[in-house]
Design an enzyme around this catalytic site. Structure first.
Site, PDB file in Angstrom:
ATOM      1  N   ASP A 197      -0.043   0.909   3.523  1.00  9.04           N
ATOM      2  CA  ASP A 197      -0.191  -0.263   4.383  1.00  9.04           C
ATOM      3  C   ASP A 197       1.050  -1.157   4.289  1.00  9.04           C
ATOM      4  O   ASP A 197       1.800  -1.071   3.319  1.00  9.04           O
ATOM      5  CB  ASP A 197      -1.413  -1.093   3.944  1.00  9.04           C
TER       6      ASP A 197
HETATM    7  N1  URA Z   1      -5.302   2.684   0.244  1.00  9.87           N
HETATM    8  C1  URA Z   1      -5.205   1.511   0.912  1.00  9.87           C
HETATM    9  O1  URA Z   1      -6.192   0.831   1.152  1.00  9.87           O
HETATM   10  N2  URA Z   1      -3.969   1.120   1.313  1.00  9.87           N
HETATM   11  C2  URA Z   1      -2.842   1.817   1.048  1.00  9.87           C
HETATM   12  O2  URA Z   1      -1.759   1.390   1.421  1.00  9.87           O
HETATM   13  C3  URA Z   1      -2.968   3.018   0.348  1.00  9.87           C
HETATM   14  C4  URA Z   1      -4.205   3.437  -0.040  1.00  9.87           C
END
Ligand code: URA
Length: 231
Positions: A106
């Protein structure tokens, strides 16, 4: 070692278009076995080619480890703002096949991000069948109850909007609001949704390992080329 047409090779590695290779050859910028290249369509072995005095950049494909900073997205879409590809050499943006991330993090997640132009590697390392371990350092807004360890390990947790339970995951509580979570799959926002199912918001997320790789010795926003592993 396989031979390839010089113009195809240079354009695949992102140097210039096939048409421009003709000009580069005329300008003497391209050497083959130490001699000026004869023509754009001559067949060459990549390891014997130099451009502007340097050997070809990763002609057999690239595997890159990036220490992803917060604030950039794993997307090629410029409309989404700064992306992880902006942190890599510009020439790599012209490679064909294109470089892509192996899975996604993310925008606000930091840590280990692998990128490659080798499609089979993306498939192998993102498929849940291969169970590549990914380790996340998690900080939450509320205390993490010990009961979550058993819940996440159980293989019964079903995330909102899904029907398949998550594969068993290893949770280690590090502090009142800090934990380390090891997953062998990579569903959409998985870590945040797993904690969300227990009423907790993830306030900081850092991936410390992806398979054998970590970001030790690599500053935030920096990258290094990795050796491509055998099959
Ligand atoms: N899980 C998440 O919620 N976000 C990420 O960036 C990676 C794994």
């Amino acid at each position: 070692m396989a031979s390839a047409r010089l113009d195809q090779l240079l354009s695949r590695c992102g140097y210039c278009s096939r048409r421009e290779v003709r000009t580069w050859v005329k300008q003497g910028r391209v050497l083959v076995r130490g001699e000026s290249a004869e023509s754009a369509d001559q067949r060459v072995i990549a390891e014997e080619v130099h451009v502007d005095g340097s050997p070809l950049d990763s002609p057999d494909g690239l595997l890159v480890l990036l220490h992803k900073p917060a604030g950039c997205v794993c997307s090629h879409d410029e409309a989404e703002g700064q992306n992880v590809y902006d942190l890599l050499p510009k020439r790599w943006g012209h490679r064909n096949p294109a470089i892509n991330t192996i899975g996604r993090l993310d925008r606000d997640t930091t840590g280990v991000l692998l990128l490659t132009d080798l499609g089979p590697l993306i498939h192998r390392w993102t498929s849940p069948r291969h169970k590549v371990p990914k380790v996340y350092e998690v900080t939450t807004d509320l205390p993490i109850e010990p009961a979550l360890v058993a819940l996440f390990a159980s293989g019964t947790l079903i995330l909102e909007g899904e029907t398949e339970p998550c594969l068993p995951a290893k949770l280690e509580i590090v502090d009142v609001r800090q934990a380390r979570l090891e997953l062998t799959e990579g569903r959409y926002h998985q870590v945040k949704r797993m904690f969300g199912s227990a009423g907790k918001k993830v306030t900081r997320l850092h991936r410390s390992r992806f398979g054998d790789y970590g970001v030790e010795g690599l500053d935030v926003g920096c990258w290094r080329i990795l050796e491509i592993p055998g099959t």
